[in-house]
Design an enzyme around this catalytic site. Structure first.
Site, mmCIF file in Angstrom:
data_model
loop_
_atom_site.group_PDB
_atom_site.id
_atom_site.type_symbol
_atom_site.label_atom_id
_atom_site.label_comp_id
_atom_site.label_asym_id
_atom_site.label_seq_id
_atom_site.Cartn_x
_atom_site.Cartn_y
_atom_site.Cartn_z
ATOM 1 N N LYS A 1 -0.018 4.273 -0.342
ATOM 2 C CA LYS A 1 -0.679 5.468 0.226
ATOM 3 C C LYS A 1 -0.450 6.676 -0.699
ATOM 4 O O LYS A 1 -0.409 6.498 -1.913
ATOM 5 C CB LYS A 1 -0.193 5.718 1.652
ATOM 6 N N HIS B 1 -9.555 0.991 4.667
ATOM 7 C CA HIS B 1 -8.291 1.171 5.387
ATOM 8 C C HIS B 1 -8.551 2.089 6.588
ATOM 9 O O HIS B 1 -9.333 3.037 6.504
ATOM 10 C CB HIS B 1 -7.235 1.781 4.462
ATOM 11 N N GLY C 1 2.325 1.778 10.828
ATOM 12 C CA GLY C 1 3.315 2.856 10.742
ATOM 13 C C GLY C 1 4.003 3.180 12.057
ATOM 14 O O GLY C 1 4.685 4.192 12.165
ATOM 15 N N SER D 1 3.199 -2.629 10.313
ATOM 16 C CA SER D 1 4.641 -2.691 10.562
ATOM 17 C C SER D 1 5.266 -4.036 10.197
ATOM 18 O O SER D 1 6.191 -4.503 10.875
ATOM 19 C CB SER D 1 4.944 -2.324 12.027
ATOM 20 N N ASN E 1 0.872 -1.185 0.000
ATOM 21 C CA ASN E 1 0.000 0.000 0.000
ATOM 22 C C ASN E 1 0.907 1.233 0.000
ATOM 23 O O ASN E 1 1.527 1.551 1.007
ATOM 24 C CB ASN E 1 -0.890 -0.024 1.252
ATOM 25 N N GLU F 1 -6.959 4.437 7.798
ATOM 26 C CA GLU F 1 -6.718 5.877 7.563
ATOM 27 C C GLU F 1 -7.950 6.524 6.929
ATOM 28 O O GLU F 1 -8.207 7.708 7.142
ATOM 29 C CB GLU F 1 -5.458 6.077 6.697
ATOM 30 N N GLU G 1 -5.601 -5.392 10.300
ATOM 31 C CA GLU G 1 -4.591 -4.363 10.551
ATOM 32 C C GLU G 1 -4.904 -3.649 11.868
ATOM 33 O O GLU G 1 -5.721 -2.722 11.894
ATOM 34 C CB GLU G 1 -4.608 -3.324 9.428
HETATM 35 C C1 PEP Z 1 -0.900 -0.037 6.089
HETATM 36 O O1 PEP Z 1 -1.046 1.180 6.134
HETATM 37 O O2 PEP Z 1 -1.727 -0.751 5.515
HETATM 38 C C2 PEP Z 1 0.281 -0.598 6.733
HETATM 39 C C3 PEP Z 1 0.279 -1.856 7.037
HETATM 40 O O3 PEP Z 1 1.321 0.271 6.984
HETATM 41 P P1 PEP Z 1 2.739 -0.092 7.656
HETATM 42 O O4 PEP Z 1 3.228 -1.372 7.022
HETATM 43 O O5 PEP Z 1 3.600 1.087 7.297
HETATM 44 O O6 PEP Z 1 2.499 -0.233 9.105
#
Ligand code: PEP
Length: 247
Positions: free
Chosen positions: A11, A91, A167, A207, A9, A93, A161
Site C-alpha cells: 500500500k 483493490h 486490516g 488479515s 501489498n 481501497e 478479499e
Molecule cells: C489487503 O489490503 O490486500 C490486505 C489483505 O490487507 P491485510 O492483510 O492488512 O488485511
C-alpha cells in the site's frame, strides 16, 4: 498444477531506506516453494527490482489508458518499464476510495495484459452484503464484469478479499472461505473453459497472518495469499511465505 503465490501489498508504505527489509524477504524467498510477489509503491519498484533476485515486483494500480493527460497517474507500461511483472487491479481501497467500477477494472486488466504484466484482480463483498446473504451474487458479478472475455490463465490471478476482513484482524470462517473459493473456481471454469479456469490462482486476502495461514492455505481452492499489514516486515511475512509454500 498451480504453484502457490505469496503476494504482499505494501500500500502507501515503503521508502528506499526499507530495502534491507525487502532484501530479507528476497533472501528467505530463495528456497520457497511458492512465487513471491511484492507490490511496493511505484516510486521504489525500479530500485528494488535491480537488487532482488527471488521475488517478483508488482504495482498496486494502473491507469485504464496507455498514456496521456492524467496528472499523477501511472500506466501499465510505466510499471513494466520500472521492473514490475505484476499489478494489483481493483483493490477494494481503490474501488471504495476512488469509485473504481468493474468496468474500469476490466479495462485496467486488459491494458496490464497488453503490457506483459500479470494482473492480480481483487474482488470481495462488504460486511452488509455478507450479512444480507448476497456474497456469491456480488462475487459473480465482480468476476464476470472485471475480467476480459479472452484471457490466458497464467496471466490472471484472482484475489478474494472480503472487504470487512481487510486490516481488521477479522477473517471469514474456513467454511466461508471454502464456499467462495469453490464458487470462484466453478465460475472461472464456466467462463473460460476447464484448462484456463483450472490454471488461475485464487488467492485469499484479508488479515492473513502467521497464525491463520496454515489452516486457510490448506483449503483446496486457496492457491496463495494476498497479504497487507503482515507483508511489511520480513519477520511476519516470511512465515507466511513458508507456510504457503508447503500448502
Ligand atoms: C489487503 O489490503 O490486500 C490486505 C489483505 O490487507 P491485510 O492483510 O492488512 O488485511
Amino acid at each position: 498444477m498451480r504453484r502457490p503465490i505469496a503476494a504482499g501489498n505494501w500500500k502507501m508504505n515503503g521508502l528506499k531506506k526499507h530495502k534491507d527489509e525487502i532484501l530479507d524477504i528476497d533472501n528467505a524467498s530463495r528456497k520457497a516453494n511458492c512465487d513471491v510477489i511484492l507490490c511496493v509503491p511505484s516510486t521504489i519498484i525500479s530500485e528494488i527490482s535491480k537488487i532482488t533476485k527471488n521475488i517478483f515486483m508488482g504495482g498496486q494500480n494502473c491507469h485504464t489508458e496507455k498514456n496521456g493527460a492524467f496528472t499523477g497517474d501511472i500506466s501499465a507500461e510505466m510499471l513494466k518499464d520500472a521492473g514490475a511483472s505484476h499489478v494489483i487491479v481493483g483493490h477494494s481501497e481503490r474501488r471504495v476510495n476512488y469509485g473504481e467500477t468493474n468496468n474500469n477494472i476490466r479495462t485496467k486488466t486488459q491494458i496490464a495484459l497488453e503490457n506483459d504484466l500479470k494482473a492480480i484482480v481483487c474482488i470481495g463483498e462488504t460486511l452488509s452484503e455478507r450479512e444480507d446473504g448476497t456474497t456469491l451474487d456480488v462475487i459473480k458479478k465482480q468476476l464476470i464484469e472485471s475480467l476480459p472475455t479472452e484471457i490466458i490463465g497464467e496471466n490472471i490471478i484472482v484475489a478474494y478479499e472480503p472487504i470487512w476482513a481487510i486490516g481488521t484482524g477479522l477473517t471469514p470462517t474456513i467454511h466461508q472461505i471454502t464456499e467462495v473459493h469453490d464458487f470462484i473456481r466453478v465460475e472461472l471454469v464456466q467462463s473460460f473453459g476447464n484448462d484456463t479456469g483450472q490454471s488461475i490462482n485464487i488467492l485469499y486476502g484479508g488479515s492473513m497472518n502467521a497464525k491463520n495461514v496454515k489452516e486457510i492455505s490448506a483449503i483446496l481452492n486457496v492457491d496463495g495469499g494476498l497479504v497487507g499489514g503482515a507483508s511489511l516486515k520480513a519477520d511476519s511475512f516470511v512465515p507466511i511465505i513458508n507456510a504457503l509454500g508447503k500448502s
